[in-house]
Every structure is written in structure tokens, then in C-alpha cells.
Design a protein around this motif. Structure first.
Motif, PDB file in Angstrom:
ATOM      1  N   GLY A 112      -2.786 -21.419  -3.213  1.00 59.96           N
ATOM      2  CA  GLY A 112      -2.937 -20.257  -2.336  1.00 59.96           C
ATOM      3  C   GLY A 112      -2.725 -18.928  -3.027  1.00 59.96           C
ATOM      4  N   ALA A 113      -2.592 -18.940  -4.359  1.00 62.64           N
ATOM      5  CA  ALA A 113      -2.323 -17.706  -5.106  1.00 62.64           C
ATOM      6  C   ALA A 113      -3.477 -16.715  -5.001  1.00 62.64           C
ATOM      7  N   THR A 114      -4.699 -17.218  -5.053  1.00 64.02           N
ATOM      8  CA  THR A 114      -5.860 -16.322  -4.974  1.00 64.02           C
ATOM      9  C   THR A 114      -5.906 -15.601  -3.639  1.00 64.02           C
ATOM     10  N   GLU A 115      -5.670 -16.347  -2.560  1.00 62.22           N
ATOM     11  CA  GLU A 115      -5.656 -15.734  -1.226  1.00 62.22           C
ATOM     12  C   GLU A 115      -4.530 -14.710  -1.117  1.00 62.22           C
ATOM     13  N   ASN A 116      -3.373 -15.021  -1.715  1.00 66.17           N
ATOM     14  CA  ASN A 116      -2.254 -14.076  -1.708  1.00 66.17           C
ATOM     15  C   ASN A 116      -2.606 -12.794  -2.457  1.00 66.17           C
ATOM     16  N   LEU A 117      -3.315 -12.957  -3.574  1.00 70.05           N
ATOM     17  CA  LEU A 117      -3.732 -11.792  -4.360  1.00 70.05           C
ATOM     18  C   LEU A 117      -4.677 -10.913  -3.555  1.00 70.05           C
ATOM     19  N   TYR A 118      -5.650 -11.531  -2.874  1.00 75.75           N
ATOM     20  CA  TYR A 118      -6.610 -10.785  -2.066  1.00 75.75           C
ATOM     21  C   TYR A 118      -5.897 -10.013  -0.955  1.00 75.75           C
ATOM     22  N   LYS A 119      -4.985 -10.685  -0.266  1.00 78.46           N
ATOM     23  CA  LYS A 119      -4.263 -10.051   0.840  1.00 78.46           C
ATOM     24  C   LYS A 119      -3.385  -8.911   0.334  1.00 78.46           C
ATOM     25  N   LEU A 120      -2.710  -9.165  -0.790  1.00 76.09           N
ATOM     26  CA  LEU A 120      -1.855  -8.131  -1.380  1.00 76.09           C
ATOM     27  C   LEU A 120      -2.661  -6.885  -1.716  1.00 76.09           C
ATOM     28  N   TYR A 121      -3.844  -7.097  -2.302  1.00 74.08           N
ATOM     29  CA  TYR A 121      -4.678  -5.954  -2.685  1.00 74.08           C
ATOM     30  C   TYR A 121      -5.165  -5.193  -1.455  1.00 74.08           C
ATOM     31  N   GLU A 122      -5.599  -5.925  -0.437  1.00 66.49           N
ATOM     32  CA  GLU A 122      -6.060  -5.273   0.795  1.00 66.49           C
ATOM     33  C   GLU A 122      -4.949  -4.438   1.434  1.00 66.49           C
ATOM     34  N   ASP A 123      -3.748  -5.014   1.516  1.00 67.52           N
ATOM     35  CA  ASP A 123      -2.616  -4.306   2.107  1.00 67.52           C
ATOM     36  C   ASP A 123      -2.219  -3.103   1.252  1.00 67.52           C
ATOM     37  N   TYR A 124      -2.309  -3.265  -0.050  1.00 67.05           N
ATOM     38  CA  TYR A 124      -1.970  -2.180  -0.974  1.00 67.05           C
ATOM     39  C   TYR A 124      -2.902  -0.986  -0.778  1.00 67.05           C
ATOM     40  N   ILE A 125      -4.186  -1.239  -0.674  1.00 66.26           N
ATOM     41  CA  ILE A 125      -5.160  -0.163  -0.474  1.00 66.26           C
ATOM     42  C   ILE A 125      -4.929   0.501   0.886  1.00 66.26           C
ATOM     43  N   ARG A 126      -4.600  -0.289   1.887  1.00 60.28           N
ATOM     44  CA  ARG A 126      -4.335   0.259   3.219  1.00 60.28           C
ATOM     45  C   ARG A 126      -3.099   1.168   3.205  1.00 60.28           C
ATOM     46  N   ILE A 127      -2.051   0.729   2.529  1.00 63.15           N
ATOM     47  CA  ILE A 127      -0.832   1.536   2.451  1.00 63.15           C
ATOM     48  C   ILE A 127      -1.065   2.814   1.654  1.00 63.15           C
ATOM     49  N   LYS A 128      -1.921   2.728   0.640  1.00 63.55           N
ATOM     50  CA  LYS A 128      -2.220   3.932  -0.142  1.00 63.55           C
ATOM     51  C   LYS A 128      -2.868   5.018   0.712  1.00 63.55           C
ATOM     52  N   GLU A 129      -3.635   4.606   1.692  1.00 62.20           N
ATOM     53  CA  GLU A 129      -4.236   5.569   2.616  1.00 62.20           C
ATOM     54  C   GLU A 129      -3.137   6.372   3.316  1.00 62.20           C
ATOM     55  N   THR A 130      -2.095   5.682   3.744  1.00 62.94           N
ATOM     56  CA  THR A 130      -0.963   6.334   4.398  1.00 62.94           C
ATOM     57  C   THR A 130      -0.190   7.191   3.398  1.00 62.94           C
ATOM     58  N   ASN A 131      -0.046   6.691   2.184  1.00 61.03           N
ATOM     59  CA  ASN A 131       0.741   7.401   1.175  1.00 61.03           C
ATOM     60  C   ASN A 131       0.132   8.740   0.780  1.00 61.03           C
ATOM     61  N   ARG A 132      -1.182   8.845   0.834  1.00 57.57           N
ATOM     62  CA  ARG A 132      -1.822  10.110   0.489  1.00 57.57           C
ATOM     63  C   ARG A 132      -1.347  11.220   1.433  1.00 57.57           C
ATOM     64  N   ALA A 133      -1.390  10.917   2.724  1.00 57.37           N
ATOM     65  CA  ALA A 133      -0.946  11.903   3.719  1.00 57.37           C
ATOM     66  C   ALA A 133       0.559  12.135   3.605  1.00 57.37           C
ATOM     67  N   LEU A 134       1.308  11.064   3.319  1.00 56.31           N
ATOM     68  CA  LEU A 134       2.753  11.172   3.201  1.00 56.31           C
ATOM     69  C   LEU A 134       3.145  12.047   2.007  1.00 56.31           C
ATOM     70  N   ALA A 135       2.442  11.890   0.900  1.00 57.00           N
ATOM     71  CA  ALA A 135       2.735  12.682  -0.300  1.00 57.00           C
ATOM     72  C   ALA A 135       2.504  14.166  -0.045  1.00 57.00           C
ATOM     73  N   GLN A 136       1.402  14.494   0.622  1.00 55.50           N
ATOM     74  CA  GLN A 136       1.128  15.900   0.944  1.00 55.50           C
ATOM     75  C   GLN A 136       2.182  16.453   1.900  1.00 55.50           C
ATOM     76  N   SER A 137       2.585  15.631   2.864  1.00 55.24           N
ATOM     77  CA  SER A 137       3.597  16.047   3.835  1.00 55.24           C
ATOM     78  C   SER A 137       4.941  16.299   3.147  1.00 55.24           C
ATOM     79  N   ASP A 138       5.307  15.436   2.197  1.00 57.03           N
ATOM     80  CA  ASP A 138       6.564  15.606   1.465  1.00 57.03           C
ATOM     81  C   ASP A 138       6.554  16.893   0.644  1.00 57.03           C
ATOM     82  N   ALA A 139       5.417  17.189   0.036  1.00 54.55           N
ATOM     83  CA  ALA A 139       5.302  18.415  -0.749  1.00 54.55           C
ATOM     84  C   ALA A 139       5.460  19.645   0.142  1.00 54.55           C
TER      85      ALA A 139
END
Length: 245
Positions: A112-139
Motif C-alpha cells: 500500500g506504499a504507492t497509494e500512501n504516496l499518492y494520497k500524501l502528495y494530494e493532501d500536501y498540494i491541498r495544504i499548500k493552497e491554504t499555506n499561500r494565503a496563511l503566509a501572506q496573512s502572517d506577513a
């Protein structure tokens, strides 16, 4: 600089573009095709991120560090492309050794490592979307709470230092959390096993040393025998050189 200019700078500094899993072909690709794929996607973001597109040398180094699964031929499959993308993104904050520990955690159980990698990457990209706005807000929060004037160059420098400090704290938190997670996934051996391993290693070293000594003695004996044989041949060919009785 006025506030509008600062906001524009902050936006550009967080406006990267990541490949989605759906944008990664299911067919195997050559390295040149992968770099072109990443480069084209990166061009949709700010120019500052164009410098982060991986090169052939970088990807080859990822392979040597075992951050990418072994190749079968000269092409990369979807799983290996995601490994490249994750490594290329994480290396801006984490060391190669730390990224290797992340990959080891993902592939620990194998199944199940491949499926875990795919899910991790998808979640990572989704969180990065939030982090962009969060980084600007922190600044913007740093500007407000620090009573910084957007028109004062010294205040602009102070904001740079404040953002650098904040980034350092986040980096330290990331490393500390990773170390703790890895230690739980791969607990250290108990002292008894560690001592046993040390004894085995010492025995191996002693055996290797003894083997080298034996080889050296055998070589020396062979050389001496060769010299004696040469002397006998020389005397046989030159009988006058023999000592008279």
C-alpha cells in the motif's frame, strides 16, 4: 514602498504552481519530458519559482540518494515522478537525509506504499493552497503588530528579518517533528542488541585482519621460495660459481 507594492511582492513570493496528480501522465516518461512538464507548470506561477525546476543532474542525485525508486530502463513511472516532485519541493527546507527518512516512513511496510504516496502528495498540494494565503496573512500581521511603516526602508528591512525569523521557527518545528516521527516509526535497537551487533562487528574486523596477515605471510613465503629457486637455477647454469669442497 506603499502597501499595494508590498502586497504585490508578498503575492509573487507565494505564487508557485504545483502539478496535480491528474496532470501527471499515467505513461512512463523520459527525464527530459518530466523536466519540461514541471517547467511548463512552473511558468504558470511567479518567475521566482522558475529557478526551482529540477535539472537532470539534480534528479540523478535524487536517484543516487535513493529518494527515487530504482529505474527499469530510462523512463520514469507516475510514482517515481511524484517522488521527484516531493523531493524537489521539500529540499528547500529539509536535508536530503531528512527527505530520505520521509520516503523510508512511507515505504516502511511496502504494501500500500504507492497509494500512501499518492494520497500524501494530494493532501500536501491541498495544504499548500491554504499555506499561500496563511503566509501572506502572517506577513501582514507582522506589519500591523510591529507598527511597521511601509514607506520606511528600515522598517522594510525589519520585516525581512522578521519573516526570516518566522521561517526559521517553522523550519525548526518541521525538523523536530520529523525526527520524533522517524524515531517512533524506526525505534532504536535496545542496548543488548546493539552490544551484540558491536561484538559481531569486532569479530568481523579481527577475522579480516587475520586473513590479511595470512595472505601477507603466504605472499612473503612465495617470494622467498621464488628467490631460492632462482639461485638454484643460476648455480646450475653456472657450475663454476659453486664453492669447491
Amino acid at each position: 514602498m506603499n502597501q499595494e507594492k508590498i502586497n504585490s511582492i508578498l503575492f509573487d513570493a507565494t505564487n508557485d504552481a504545483d502539478l496535480l496528480i491528474s496532470e501527471i501522465p499515467s505513461i512512463d516518461l523520459y527525464l527530459e519530458q518530466i523536466i519540461r512538464l514541471i517547467s511548463d507548470k512552473s511558468a504558470q506561477g511567479s518567475e521566482i519559482f522558475s529557478e526551482r525546476v529540477p535539472t537532470k543532474t539534480m534528479v540523478n542525485n535524487y536517484s543516487k540518494a535513493e529518494l527515487i525508486s530504482p529505474l527499469k530502463g530510462k523512463t520514469y513511472n507516475k510514482e517515481q515522478i511524484i517522488q521527484i516532485l516531493l523531493t524537489n519541493s521539500a529540499k528547500n527546507t529539509l536535508s536530503i537525509a531528512e527527505i530520505k527518512s520521509i520516503m523510508d516512513c512511507i515505504y516502511k511496510n511496502g504494501e500500500g506504499a504507492t497509494e500512501n504516496l499518492y494520497k500524501l502528495y494530494e493532501d500536501y498540494i491541498r495544504i499548500k493552497e491554504t499555506n499561500r494565503a496563511l503566509a501572506q496573512s502572517d506577513a501582514e500581521s507582522l506589519i500591523a503588530k510591529g507598527n511597521l511603516s511601509t514607506e520606511d526602508p528600515l522598517d522594510a528591512i525589519l520585516l525581512c528579518l522578521a519573516l526570516s525569523s518566522l521561517a526559521d521557527y517553522f523550519k525548526c518545528m518541521s525538523k523536530a517533528l520529523l525526527n520524533k516521527t522517524v524515531s517512533e516509526v524506526f525505534p532504536p535497537e535496545n542496548p543488548a542488541n546493539e552490544k551484540e551487533r558491536e561484538v559481531i562487528e569486532e569479530d568481523k574486523k579481527a577475522a579480516k585482519k587475520a586473513r590479511k596477515a595470512a595472505e601477507k605471510a603466504a605472499k612473503k613465503s612465495a617470494e622467498e621460495s621464488s628467490e631460492d629457486f632462482s639461485q638454484d637455477v643460476l648455480l646450475e647454469n653456472n657450475p663454476d660459481d659453486r664453492c669447491e669442497e
